[in-house]
Design an enzyme around this catalytic site. Structure first.
Site, short mmCIF file in Angstrom:
data_model
loop_
_atom_site.label_atom_id
_atom_site.label_comp_id
_atom_site.label_asym_id
_atom_site.label_seq_id
_atom_site.Cartn_x
_atom_site.Cartn_y
_atom_site.Cartn_z
N HIS A 57 -36.98 12.87 19.96
CA HIS A 57 -37.53 13.26 21.26
C HIS A 57 -39.05 13.15 21.28
O HIS A 57 -39.75 14.07 20.87
CB HIS A 57 -37.09 14.71 21.54
CG HIS A 57 -37.34 15.16 22.93
ND1 HIS A 57 -36.50 16.02 23.58
CD2 HIS A 57 -38.34 14.89 23.82
CE1 HIS A 57 -36.96 16.26 24.80
NE2 HIS A 57 -38.08 15.59 24.95
N HIS A 178 -31.52 17.60 29.16
CA HIS A 178 -32.62 18.56 29.38
C HIS A 178 -32.00 19.68 30.20
O HIS A 178 -31.78 19.52 31.40
CB HIS A 178 -33.75 17.85 30.14
CG HIS A 178 -34.83 18.76 30.61
ND1 HIS A 178 -36.14 18.64 30.19
CD2 HIS A 178 -34.82 19.80 31.48
CE1 HIS A 178 -36.88 19.57 30.78
NE2 HIS A 178 -36.10 20.29 31.58
N ASP A 304 -40.64 16.75 20.91
CA ASP A 304 -41.01 16.76 22.34
C ASP A 304 -42.51 16.51 22.50
O ASP A 304 -43.17 17.09 23.37
CB ASP A 304 -40.60 18.07 23.02
CG ASP A 304 -40.54 17.92 24.55
OD1 ASP A 304 -40.81 16.81 25.06
OD2 ASP A 304 -40.25 18.91 25.22
N GLY A 323 -46.19 20.39 28.54
CA GLY A 323 -46.02 19.57 27.35
C GLY A 323 -47.19 19.69 26.40
O GLY A 323 -48.31 20.05 26.80
#
Ligand code: DOR
Length: 429
Positions: A57, A178, A304, A323
């Site tokens: 990811h 998600h 991520d 993020g």
């Protein structure tokens, strides 16, 4: 082909130090091989040799946001972080929902050559959650897409999710969800709990994640499909996964380094560097993530890695993008949260950062044992060294690390992809 002799490393941090000869892209000999003529020697005394890490990811932002990351800069960050394979999420601009875009990303990865870049294909056209994308065309394209996800968005429509899961079984691919019920997160800013209330953020309930994970486990079981759950962040999700796994559902799950370390205590700063989707959770959730990763309910660590431009982070909380960077700090955070407290040993690190993610993605040449004849996708780690994180010194174009100024344990001293040194002592080779 080049030859590399790694001298004095301990495989998986176990047993006596050994010398490892790498030739023609494979581990040729483990023991006391001789260095012939043109062999490059790495003095690895005191270091741990592990299979190269695999990230299921990551966001490489190409095409569309090359001001924040490119396949090249993200590959460099990956190699410096000890990775030999990464999966690049589909929420680019244009979206990777067709063969042209996934092939572009795949080709850029090959040209860069620092890490195997596997594009993730979108589940729905434009990530809009309305129509299935052409999964088959992407799977059969040159890029050979094997994971599909609308990450950044949830495939919220249960009928569409059911169809995607059914379709995935015939294609032999994996759908990664998600998990965020969008009706429960309208306007949500931070983990719904005591701290969000105290500091004045709109709450993001744990149930938004848990209800989708429960639903999808049931849908996957019904479809006879595999399901992968992205960035698990709540105690309730771990409970659902335990239940689903106990009854034989084919579900796997990842946790990010930041959900292993950081809590919603960070909300006190109002600094959007801490804004992430799913949000940083309560102390008890973080503790549960660590336990679940140790006992295998959570299968693996995935970064991520989410680069963002200064103007998208250095603004008021509501307007900031969610993020944080993760590729170069992942190992150190896993050491801090899992190895130092005794929850994982180095073999366990290999399991959660390399072997399980490679298995989940079905990569035949990654996450392999450190044994003669195996592909030389490996990483050397100095477990005694430490480093201080400086966002601007990371290889990513963006600098949005939540660990700025932190002193972290463990340093990646070299990464080898098919026997070629890709990073060494903090530099791209
Ligand atoms: O924090 C996040 N950022 N979570 C996501 O799911 C998407 C990602 C992004 O693309 O920036």
């Amino acid at each position: 082909m080049s030859r590399v002799l790694i001298k004095g490393a301990r495989c998986y941090g176990e047993g006596d130090p050994v010398d490892v000869l790498i030739a023609d892209g494979v581990i040729a000999e483990i023991g006391s091989p001789e260095a012939a003529g043109d062999t490059e020697v790495i003095d690895a005394r005191g270091q741990v040799l592990l299979p190269g890490f695999v990230d299921l990811h990551t966001h490489l932002r190409e095409p569309g946001r090359e001001d924040t990351e490119t396949v090249e800069s993200g590959s460099a960050a990956a190699a410096l972080g000890g990775y030999t394979a990464v999966f690049a999420m589909a929420n680019t601009d244009p979206v990777a929902d067709n063969a042209v875009v996934v092939e572009h990303v795949w080709r850029r990865g090959r040209e860069t050559g620092l890490v195997d870049v596997h594009p993730v294909g979108a589940v729905t056209v434009g990530l809009a959650g309305e129509r299935l994308a052409e999964l088959g065309t992407m799977a059969r394209s040159e890029a050979g897409v094997r994971i599909f996800s609308d990450d950044g968005h949830c495939v919220a429509d249960p009928l569409l999710m059911r169809r995607a899961l059914e379709y995935s079984t015939s294609l032999g691919v994996l759908v990664a969800q998600h998990a965020e019920e969008p009706r429960l997160t309208v306007g949500a800013q931070a983990h719904e709990g005591e701290r969000a209330a105290r500091f004045g953020y709109t709450g993001w309930p744990a149930s938004a994640e848990e209800s989708i994970v429960a639903r999808d486990c049931i849908l996957a079981r019904h479809a006879g499909a595999r399901l992968h759950v992205c960035h698990v962040s709540t105690t309730g999700t771990v409970d659902v996964l335990s239940w689903a796994k106990e009854r034989g559902t084919r579900v796997s799950a990842e946790v990010t380094p930041h959900h292993l370390l950081l809590t919603d205590e960070r909300l006190a700063t109002y600094d959007p560097v801490n804004k992430v989707n799913p949000p940083l959770r309560a102390d008890a959730d973080v503790e549960r993530m660590r336990q679940a990763l140790a006992d295998g309910v959570l299968d693996c660590v995935a970064t991520d890695h989410a680069p963002h431009a200064v103007q998208d982070k250095d603004c008021e909380w509501a307007a900031a993008r969610p993020g944080m960077l993760g590729l170069q700090t992942a190992l150190s955070i896993v050491v801090r949260t899992m190895v130092e407290p005794g929850l994982l040993d180095w073999r366990g690190v290999a399991r959660v950062m390399s072997e399980r993610p490679a298995e989940i993605a079905g990569l035949p040449d990654q996450g392999r044992p450190l044994a003669e004849g195996e592909p030389a996708n490996v990483v050397l780690v100095d477990p005694e060294a430490g480093w201080t994180v400086r966002g601007t010194e990371l290889a990513s174009i963006a600098a949005n690390t939540p660990y700025e100024g932190m002193r972290l344990p463990a340093v990646v001293s070299a990464t080898l992809l098919r026997g070629r040194i890709t990073s060494r002592e903090g530099k791209i080779d």
